[in-house]
Motif scaffolding. Structure first.
Motif, short mmCIF file in Angstrom:
data_model
loop_
_atom_site.label_atom_id
_atom_site.label_comp_id
_atom_site.label_asym_id
_atom_site.label_seq_id
_atom_site.Cartn_x
_atom_site.Cartn_y
_atom_site.Cartn_z
N UNK A 248 -4.95 -40.78 -41.82
CA UNK A 248 -4.72 -41.26 -40.45
C UNK A 248 -5.73 -40.66 -39.48
N UNK A 249 -5.97 -39.35 -39.63
CA UNK A 249 -6.94 -38.67 -38.75
C UNK A 249 -8.34 -39.26 -38.96
N UNK A 250 -8.72 -39.48 -40.20
CA UNK A 250 -10.05 -40.02 -40.48
C UNK A 250 -10.19 -41.44 -39.94
N UNK A 251 -9.18 -42.28 -40.12
CA UNK A 251 -9.23 -43.66 -39.61
C UNK A 251 -9.35 -43.68 -38.09
N UNK B 72 -22.24 -43.19 -44.12
CA UNK B 72 -22.72 -41.88 -44.56
C UNK B 72 -21.98 -40.76 -43.83
N UNK B 73 -21.70 -40.96 -42.55
CA UNK B 73 -20.96 -39.94 -41.78
C UNK B 73 -19.56 -39.75 -42.33
N UNK B 74 -18.92 -40.84 -42.73
CA UNK B 74 -17.58 -40.75 -43.33
C UNK B 74 -17.64 -39.95 -44.63
N UNK B 75 -18.65 -40.24 -45.45
CA UNK B 75 -18.82 -39.52 -46.72
C UNK B 75 -19.06 -38.04 -46.47
N UNK B 76 -19.88 -37.72 -45.46
CA UNK B 76 -20.16 -36.31 -45.14
C UNK B 76 -18.90 -35.57 -44.70
N UNK B 77 -18.10 -36.21 -43.86
CA UNK B 77 -16.86 -35.59 -43.39
C UNK B 77 -15.91 -35.32 -44.55
N UNK B 78 -15.80 -36.29 -45.45
CA UNK B 78 -14.92 -36.12 -46.62
C UNK B 78 -15.38 -34.95 -47.48
N UNK B 79 -16.69 -34.85 -47.70
CA UNK B 79 -17.21 -33.77 -48.55
C UNK B 79 -16.98 -32.40 -47.91
N UNK B 80 -17.20 -32.31 -46.60
CA UNK B 80 -16.97 -31.04 -45.91
C UNK B 80 -15.48 -30.68 -45.95
N UNK B 81 -14.62 -31.66 -45.72
CA UNK B 81 -13.17 -31.42 -45.78
C UNK B 81 -12.75 -30.96 -47.17
N UNK B 82 -13.38 -31.53 -48.21
CA UNK B 82 -13.09 -31.11 -49.59
C UNK B 82 -13.41 -29.63 -49.80
N UNK B 83 -14.52 -29.19 -49.24
CA UNK B 83 -14.91 -27.78 -49.37
C UNK B 83 -13.95 -26.87 -48.60
#
Length: 510
Positions: A460-463, A474-485
């Motif tokens: 919900x926050x990401x949407x 690409x920005x969405x992918x970057x945010x997901x990867x950072x959140x994963x870390x």
């Protein structure tokens, strides 16, 4: 020698092309005719000079040059060969003459001194490592002083020789002596995950404890190190940007054996002496560096550049906007694809470019835009031009954007590099146990959905962020990867709302 039959002897060697070895068969024949010594097969000047070194080394070793026509052929003849490591095989073929060499699978490497000594060269390690990776080499005659570094390459038997005479006597034997396969271990701490070893050091020559304040930047540095995420530090001069960049090196994730050897290969190609320690490289080229210096190049043979030398470590660009715009734009591909391709008329090579990019910049040309105590002397137009030196496509490759705080000299940082490194190792173990071959910052699009799993609140926050900030794919992918870390640092299997919110706090602002 028989009158009507020419015996052609051969030994195996190799030539370097970029970072990869090309197999070369060194053939030698001695025939009746006007005494002459010829090397054919697209040999470079350093191989042509091998004739003189071989002659003197043979005479010094007690061999007489036969009054025959000596021809050395480097096969295949359609690729350029270079390197002084061909000396030993050339001299052996001349010395043995019509004595048939039986050990066909044996590789021979070594430079010759005029007195017959066998010397090492910087190309021997990269060549043998590449041949091993291709499954082409099992045994080799090498200079004795190269054994110390070559023993890190497992699965290859090395016969170390000190002189030409010793190498010739070895090849005259019917059966080569059996060697113990001695491989060196790394002087480092070791982790074993899923049956594979990873190595790291517990040494912190520069400590994050030295930095005053900057809690947000230090937190971003921890996230960057744990997932190998590209990071940009923006702040006033003297705020600690370079200090953070230099300290990042000591808290980066452990290295596999393959990565340590790959780092050593690049160092040998740059004429450095590797330590074989699991310490990731740190490269910081000046902003006046040319494109060839950064990416590698050359008119004939493509040489290694800063991008390849930084592979598996850090590439730090201080004063980022002052770098040539062509260099920054050309950096987009290696930042995305983790490889740099160099094309020249005579060669086309690819280098690994699997680095963590760290950039540092001032907020304006004079550097005082964010200062509470100093006045900024820049006009709005100057600030706009300064910031416009960095294009959006380039900035899209960076995952963490940090604005440095005003320095408070009375405020001490209680976080040490050792504590941060322990957190990085914890996150590293989580990533490897999850089955990732790459760390979070290096995940490809197809892997993000598999490993970066969000809970409902995080979705919900990401949407909401996608709608509000018009985030690119690409920005969405970057945010997901950072959140994963961030989730890995906290030991969470799923990415939750708080992880997503923190990841979004480090996104690029307009």
């Amino acid at each position: 020698m028989e009158d009507n039959k020419t015996i052609v002897n051969s030994l195996l060697c190799a030539s370097i092309e970029g970072v990869n070895a090309k197999l070369v068969e060194v053939e030698g024949s001695l025939t009746k005719g006007l005494p002459n010594f010829t090397v054919v097969g697209l040999a470079s000047s350093d191989i042509q000079e091998a004739k003189e070194r071989a002659k003197n080394a043979l005479i010094a070793s007690g061999f007489e040059l036969p009054p025959l026509k000596i021809t050395i052929n480097l096969s295949p003849s359609d690729i350029k060969k270079s390197g002084t490591h061909f000396d030993l095989s050339i001299a052996i073929l001349v010395a043995l003459g019509d004595i048939k060499i039986k050990h066909k699978e044996l590789f021979v490497f070594g430079e010759l001194g005029l007195d017959g000594r066998v010397k090492s060269s910087s190309l021997i390690f990269p060549l043998i490592l590449s041949l091993k990776e291709q499954g082409l080499i099992k045994r080799a005659i090498v200079p004795k002083d190269a054994i110390e570094s070559l023993q890190f390459i497992k699965g290859v038997e090395f016969y170390g020789v000190e002189s030409l005479k010793e190498a010739i006597e070895l090849l005259k034997t019917e059966t080569l002596p059996k060697l113990e396969n001695i491989s060196k271990e790394y002087d480092a701490l070791k982790l074993e995950i899923n049956g594979k070893n990873y190595y790291y050091l517990n040494e912190y020559y520069e400590d994050f404890a030295d930095i005053k304040g900057q809690e947000v930047a230090i937190r971003a540095a921890l996230i960057s190190a744990a997932g190998m995420h590209n990071i940009l530090l923006n702040g006033n001069p003297g705020s600690g940007k370079s200090m953070i960049a230099k300290r990042l090196r000591y808290i980066l994730p452990p290295l596999s054996q393959e990565e340590i050897l790959a780092i050593a290969r690049h160092q040998f190609l740059d004429n450095q002496k590797p330590s074989f320690k699991p310490l990731r490289p740190f490269r910081s080229p000046h902003h006046t560096a040319t494109s060839a210096a950064i990416f590698g190049g050359g008119s004939h043979n493509a040489k290694i550049g800063e991008v390849a030398l930084a592979s598996y470590g850090i590439l730090f660009f201080d004063e980022l906007p002052h770098f040539n715009s062509k260099v920054l734009e050309a950096l987009r591909e290696p930042m995305q694809d983790r490889v740099v391709n160099i094309a020249r008329v005579n060669s086309k090579v690819s280098y690994s470019a699997n680095f963590l990019f760290v950039g540092a910049m001032n907020p304006c040309p004079c550097g005082n835009l964010l200062s509470k105590t100093k006045e900024c002397r820049c006009s709005d137009l100057e600030i706009k031009r300064y910031k416009n030196r960095l294009s959006d496509p380039f900035l899209d490759r960076i995952e963490l954007f940090v604005t440095m705080q005003e320095v408070d000299f009375n405020k001490k940082n209680v976080t040490t590099s050792k504590q941060m490194h322990q957190s990085v190792i914890k996150a590293f173990i989580a990533q490897k146990q999850r089955g990732q071959s790459q760390l979070n910052g290096q995940l490809q699009e197809s892997q993000i959905d598999k490993f970066c799993i969000l809970d409902n609140e995080a979705k919900e926050v990401l949407n909401l962020a996608i709608e509000r900030f018009s985030l690119s794919y690409r920005s969405i992918a970057n945010v997901k990867k950072v959140a994963r870390t961030i989730a890995d640092l906290e030991g969470s299997k799923l990415i939750s709302k708080k992880h997503m919110l923190e990841a979004l706090s480090f996104r690029k602002r307009e």
